[in-house]
Enzyme design. Structure first.
Site, PDB file in Angstrom:
ATOM      1  N   LYS A  90       0.839  -1.157   0.002  1.00 59.14           N
ATOM      2  CA  LYS A  90       0.017   0.072  -0.128  1.00 59.14           C
ATOM      3  C   LYS A  90       1.001   1.211   0.047  1.00 59.14           C
ATOM      4  O   LYS A  90       0.512   2.302  -0.699  1.00 59.14           O
ATOM      5  CB  LYS A  90      -1.013  -0.157   1.146  1.00 59.14           C
ATOM      6  CG  LYS A  90      -1.957  -0.853   1.139  1.00 59.14           C
ATOM      7  CD  LYS A  90      -2.966  -0.834   2.508  1.00 59.14           C
ATOM      8  CE  LYS A  90      -3.847  -1.885   2.557  1.00 59.14           C
ATOM      9  NZ  LYS A  90      -4.904  -1.703   3.663  1.00 59.14           N
ATOM     10  N   ASP A 126     -10.306   2.466   2.695  1.00 56.76           N
ATOM     11  CA  ASP A 126     -10.263   2.042   4.160  1.00 56.76           C
ATOM     12  C   ASP A 126     -10.772   2.934   4.798  1.00 56.76           C
ATOM     13  O   ASP A 126     -11.525   2.559   5.581  1.00 56.76           O
ATOM     14  CB  ASP A 126      -8.674   2.007   4.591  1.00 56.76           C
ATOM     15  CG  ASP A 126      -7.878   0.439   4.064  1.00 56.76           C
ATOM     16  OD1 ASP A 126      -8.808  -0.276   3.529  1.00 56.76           O
ATOM     17  OD2 ASP A 126      -6.952   0.227   4.106  1.00 56.76           O
TER      18      ASP A 126
HETATM   19  P1  NDP Z   1       0.941  -1.729  10.390  1.00 59.66           P
HETATM   20  O1  NDP Z   1       2.097  -2.590  10.687  1.00 59.66           O
HETATM   21  O2  NDP Z   1       0.998  -0.684   9.744  1.00 59.66           O
HETATM   22  O3  NDP Z   1       0.598  -1.120  11.892  1.00 59.66           O
HETATM   23  C1  NDP Z   1       0.435  -2.063  13.029  1.00 59.66           C
HETATM   24  C2  NDP Z   1      -0.019  -1.438  14.449  1.00 59.66           C
HETATM   25  O4  NDP Z   1       0.019  -2.177  15.341  1.00 59.66           O
HETATM   26  C3  NDP Z   1       1.198  -0.269  14.977  1.00 59.66           C
HETATM   27  O5  NDP Z   1       0.424   0.567  15.773  1.00 59.66           O
HETATM   28  C4  NDP Z   1       2.010  -1.128  15.952  1.00 59.66           C
HETATM   29  O6  NDP Z   1       2.538  -0.612  16.991  1.00 59.66           O
HETATM   30  C5  NDP Z   1       0.789  -1.951  16.574  1.00 59.66           C
HETATM   31  N1  NDP Z   1       1.037  -3.262  17.078  1.00 59.66           N
HETATM   32  C6  NDP Z   1       1.506  -4.521  16.411  1.00 59.66           C
HETATM   33  N2  NDP Z   1       1.734  -5.333  17.431  1.00 59.66           N
HETATM   34  C7  NDP Z   1       1.128  -4.924  18.554  1.00 59.66           C
HETATM   35  C8  NDP Z   1       1.142  -5.384  19.871  1.00 59.66           C
HETATM   36  N3  NDP Z   1       1.511  -6.769  20.146  1.00 59.66           N
HETATM   37  N4  NDP Z   1       0.729  -4.813  21.058  1.00 59.66           N
HETATM   38  C9  NDP Z   1       0.397  -3.397  20.646  1.00 59.66           C
HETATM   39  N5  NDP Z   1       0.313  -2.756  19.339  1.00 59.66           N
HETATM   40  C10 NDP Z   1       0.991  -3.704  18.468  1.00 59.66           C
HETATM   41  O7  NDP Z   1      -0.432  -2.765  10.253  1.00 59.66           O
HETATM   42  P2  NDP Z   1      -1.869  -2.032   9.687  1.00 59.66           P
HETATM   43  O8  NDP Z   1      -2.178  -0.774  10.137  1.00 59.66           O
HETATM   44  O9  NDP Z   1      -1.805  -2.349   8.144  1.00 59.66           O
HETATM   45  O10 NDP Z   1      -2.825  -3.232  10.445  1.00 59.66           O
HETATM   46  C11 NDP Z   1      -3.056  -2.942  11.822  1.00 59.66           C
HETATM   47  C12 NDP Z   1      -4.464  -3.847  11.893  1.00 59.66           C
HETATM   48  O11 NDP Z   1      -5.350  -3.433  11.074  1.00 59.66           O
HETATM   49  C13 NDP Z   1      -4.139  -5.179  11.536  1.00 59.66           C
HETATM   50  O12 NDP Z   1      -4.902  -6.135  12.511  1.00 59.66           O
HETATM   51  C14 NDP Z   1      -4.966  -5.504  10.282  1.00 59.66           C
HETATM   52  O13 NDP Z   1      -5.806  -6.703  10.096  1.00 59.66           O
HETATM   53  C15 NDP Z   1      -6.201  -4.440  10.532  1.00 59.66           C
HETATM   54  N6  NDP Z   1      -6.690  -4.062   9.034  1.00 59.66           N
HETATM   55  C16 NDP Z   1      -8.186  -4.147   8.913  1.00 59.66           C
HETATM   56  C17 NDP Z   1      -8.630  -3.758   7.849  1.00 59.66           C
HETATM   57  C18 NDP Z   1      -9.965  -4.120   7.526  1.00 59.66           C
HETATM   58  O14 NDP Z   1     -10.624  -3.987   6.460  1.00 59.66           O
HETATM   59  N7  NDP Z   1     -10.794  -4.734   8.379  1.00 59.66           N
HETATM   60  C19 NDP Z   1      -7.893  -3.038   6.627  1.00 59.66           C
HETATM   61  C20 NDP Z   1      -6.668  -2.896   7.172  1.00 59.66           C
HETATM   62  C21 NDP Z   1      -6.100  -3.304   8.208  1.00 59.66           C
HETATM   63  P3  NDP Z   1       3.994   0.083  16.842  1.00 59.66           P
HETATM   64  O15 NDP Z   1       4.102   1.209  16.136  1.00 59.66           O
HETATM   65  O16 NDP Z   1       4.667   0.291  18.438  1.00 59.66           O
HETATM   66  O17 NDP Z   1       4.845  -1.276  16.104  1.00 59.66           O
END
Ligand code: NDP
Length: 304
Positions: A90, A126
């Protein structure tokens, strides 16, 4: 009917012979994507209404991150009408595509590509997806009350911009670590949103003034698995809060904690469906059967 499970690759595009008006989801990994099931179900219904859609099909492609620059012109040469991009493409595509919609500009990421004469233009559905899903789940707009957004990655970016555009008075953004949190708050400021409306915090240090009955939105990856621990306990929040979880597929600790506190909870499948419905609307110009897409996505998820 397309073979929805079949995974195509970049090599397949070099001598592409498949007939029809073609769409695809492109990512790596891609085998778990629900998009082919929901889009092909919608296309079948559109075809029953209008013969113009009889040759439309939606395929899946596994394209590794480094191959995207070569893949985009190859999709264009092969005649593809539109593409959905998912992990890890993306953000990279945003830099590769010259024509980006106003919606996608502050997000720095595109999930929907539309064919143009020279290549593809990019947009992002999104934010639309989460706004429609929140409205359907809780009967209120995403901008109607204060939002506590959990996460600062790509999905959180779309939620943040959508909530602020919809008039959210104050957006609280919590994240596990400072880097992405800082990037997101700076992006929002650069996009022209007033800094008084945005308050960033780390999960380890929840701020004073955090509202008790906000719209909570989980956009972290925590919750993808049933046993993921909660990065922020929900003790502070009252039963008038509502919780939209962008993850789906697991009865996770967020769902359990909400139930214990009588907080209304909804999972992220409808967000996936609405973002897909908006993409399909852009490609076809037709009114899209959203309910059909949702039941196809739920069936595909149950079969996984
Ligand atoms: P990114 O990798 O861009 O971001 C991940 C985020 O999750 C960051 O804020 C990260 O924090 C945080 N994170 C990861 N692991 C943990 C943890 N164990 N505890 C706390 N925070 C955590 O991913 P995306 O933004 O692309 O995706 C995030 C979620 O959104 C996914 O679960 C995905 O399935 C969901 N999603 C759903 C969609 C839908 O249509 N329903 C569409 C797009 C995404 P840090 O910065 O500290 O690493």
């Amino acid at each position: 009917m397309a073979d929805e499970a079949r995974i195509h690759t970049l090599e397949d595009l070099t001598d592409w012979q498949e007939p029809g008006t073609l769409l695809a989801v492109v990512g790596d990994p891609i085998e778990h994507s629900l998009s082919p099931a929901m889009h092909n179900a919608a296309l079948a219904e559109l075809a029953a209404r209008d013969p113009a859609f009889r040759d439309w099909r939606y395929l899946r492609f596994r394209i590794p991150a480094d191959d995207l620059p070569a893949a985009l012109p190859a999709f264009h040469r092969a005649g593809f009408r539109g593409l959905n991009l998912t992990l890890p493409h993306k953000v990279r595509a945003f830099d590769l595509i010259p024509e980006i919609s106003e919606t996608a500009q502050p997000l720095g990421a595109v999930n929907t590509l539309l064919r143009t004469a020279a290549g593809f233009s990019g947009t992002n559905t999104d934010g639309y997806g989460v706004a429609r899903a929140v409205e359907a789940a809780f009967g209120r707009s995403i901008g109607e009350r204060e939002v506590v957004l959990l996460g600062a990655g790509g999905a959180a970016r779309a939620v943040a911009v959508e909530a602020l555009r919809a008039g959210c008075r104050r957006l609280w953004i919590g994240n596990r670590s400072p880097r992405r949190l800082g990037e997101l708050t700076r992006t929002l400021e650069a996009a022209g949103f007033e800094s008084e409306r945005v308050c960033g915090f780390l999960f380890a240090e929840p701020p004073r003034g955090l509202p008790v009955e906000p719209l909570l939105i989980n956009a972290t990856s925590s919750g993808l698995k049933a046993d993921d621990p909660l990065p922020l306990p929900l003790d502070h929040f009252g039963s008038g809060a509502a919780f939209y979880d962008t993850t789906y597929g697991a009865r996770n600790a967020w769902a359990v904690a909400c139930r214990e506190r009588s907080i209304a909870y909804a999972d992220g499948l409808p967000m996936l469906v609405w973002q897909g419905a908006r993409s399909l609307e852009l490609w076809t110009g037709a009114e899209v059967p959203v309910k059909t897409m949702e039941s196809a996505a739920r069936d595909a998820l149950a079969a996984r």
